[in-house]
Design an enzyme around this catalytic site. Structure first.
Site, PDB file in Angstrom:
ATOM      1  CG  HIS A  12      -1.872   1.166   1.211  1.00 53.59           C
ATOM      2  ND1 HIS A  12      -1.524   2.421   1.672  1.00 53.59           N
ATOM      3  CD2 HIS A  12      -3.155   1.265   0.781  1.00 53.59           C
ATOM      4  CE1 HIS A  12      -2.539   3.239   1.528  1.00 53.59           C
ATOM      5  NE2 HIS A  12      -3.549   2.567   0.993  1.00 53.59           N
ATOM      6  CD  GLU A  48      10.208   7.918  -4.442  1.00 50.77           C
ATOM      7  OE1 GLU A  48      11.421   7.794  -4.185  1.00 50.77           O
ATOM      8  OE2 GLU A  48       9.739   8.912  -5.011  1.00 50.77           O
ATOM      9  CG  LEU A  73      -4.149  -9.158   6.229  1.00 50.52           C
ATOM     10  CD1 LEU A  73      -4.617  -8.772   7.630  1.00 50.52           C
ATOM     11  CD2 LEU A  73      -3.802 -10.637   6.177  1.00 50.52           C
ATOM     12  CB  ALA A  74      -9.180  -8.166   2.937  1.00 46.20           C
ATOM     13  CB  SER A  75     -10.470  -7.655  -2.212  1.00 44.09           C
ATOM     14  OG  SER A  75      -9.786  -8.695  -2.838  1.00 44.09           O
ATOM     15  N   GLY A  76      -9.872  -4.575  -1.528  1.00 43.89           N
ATOM     16  CA  GLY A  76     -10.478  -3.261  -1.368  1.00 43.89           C
ATOM     17  C   GLY A  76     -10.337  -2.554  -2.705  1.00 43.89           C
ATOM     18  CB  VAL A  77     -10.846   0.989  -3.713  1.00 40.12           C
ATOM     19  CG1 VAL A  77     -10.644   1.822  -4.968  1.00 40.12           C
ATOM     20  CG2 VAL A  77     -12.282   1.097  -3.240  1.00 40.12           C
ATOM     21  CG  HIS A  78      -5.281   0.828  -3.093  1.00 34.89           C
ATOM     22  ND1 HIS A  78      -5.294   1.905  -3.951  1.00 34.89           N
ATOM     23  CD2 HIS A  78      -4.921   1.336  -1.887  1.00 34.89           C
ATOM     24  CE1 HIS A  78      -4.972   3.002  -3.300  1.00 34.89           C
ATOM     25  NE2 HIS A  78      -4.740   2.684  -2.036  1.00 34.89           N
TER      26      HIS A  78
END
Length: 130
Positions: A12, A48, A73-78
């Site tokens: 992230h 970076e 850990l889990a799916s999200g918008v990214h």
């Protein structure tokens, strides 16, 4: 032609350095355990190298295919929107990168998710806290 795997470990990113250190160390562990694999870490924001810079890091390595794995850990918008757009992935999670003038196939792995190995690590952290 011999296949040479590249792994793009996607973090992230954060303004705090620890986030980058964790993802980079995970990438280093993979590289140490699998010396025939080229591993690069890249970040979505605030750290970076960026994903684009990390992809450039495969130049000169001879990789013939790349797996992009989100260290989330889990799916999200990214996971579901941003990363697939940046990597120009199709609906199946595949794409093509140009590296050293050659087309290199890219596949997108799932985030870490619920897994017995993660559960064991959580329990290990509990034991360490006691």
């Amino acid at each position: 032609m011999t296949e040479k795997l590249g792994i793009l470990a996607i973090g992230h990113g954060s303004k705090l350095p620890y986030n980058k250190e964790v993802v980079t160390q995970i990438a280093n562990y993979i590289a140490q355990k699998h010396s025939d694999v080229v591993v690069r870490a890249g970040f979505m924001e605030n750290s970076e190298p960026t994903l684009e810079e990390a992809i450039e890091g495969f130049s000169g390595t001879g990789v013939t295919k790349i797996s992009a794995v989100p260290v989330f850990l889990a799916s999200g918008v990214h996971i579901t929107k941003d990363i697939p757009e940046i990597l120009s992935l199709d609906k199946e999670g595949c794409g093509i990168l140009e590296i050293d003038g050659k087309e290199v196939p890219l596949c997108y792995a799932k985030p870490l998710g619920a897994d017995e190995l993660i559960a064991e690590l959580v329990f290990k952290r509990v034991q360490e806290s006691l």
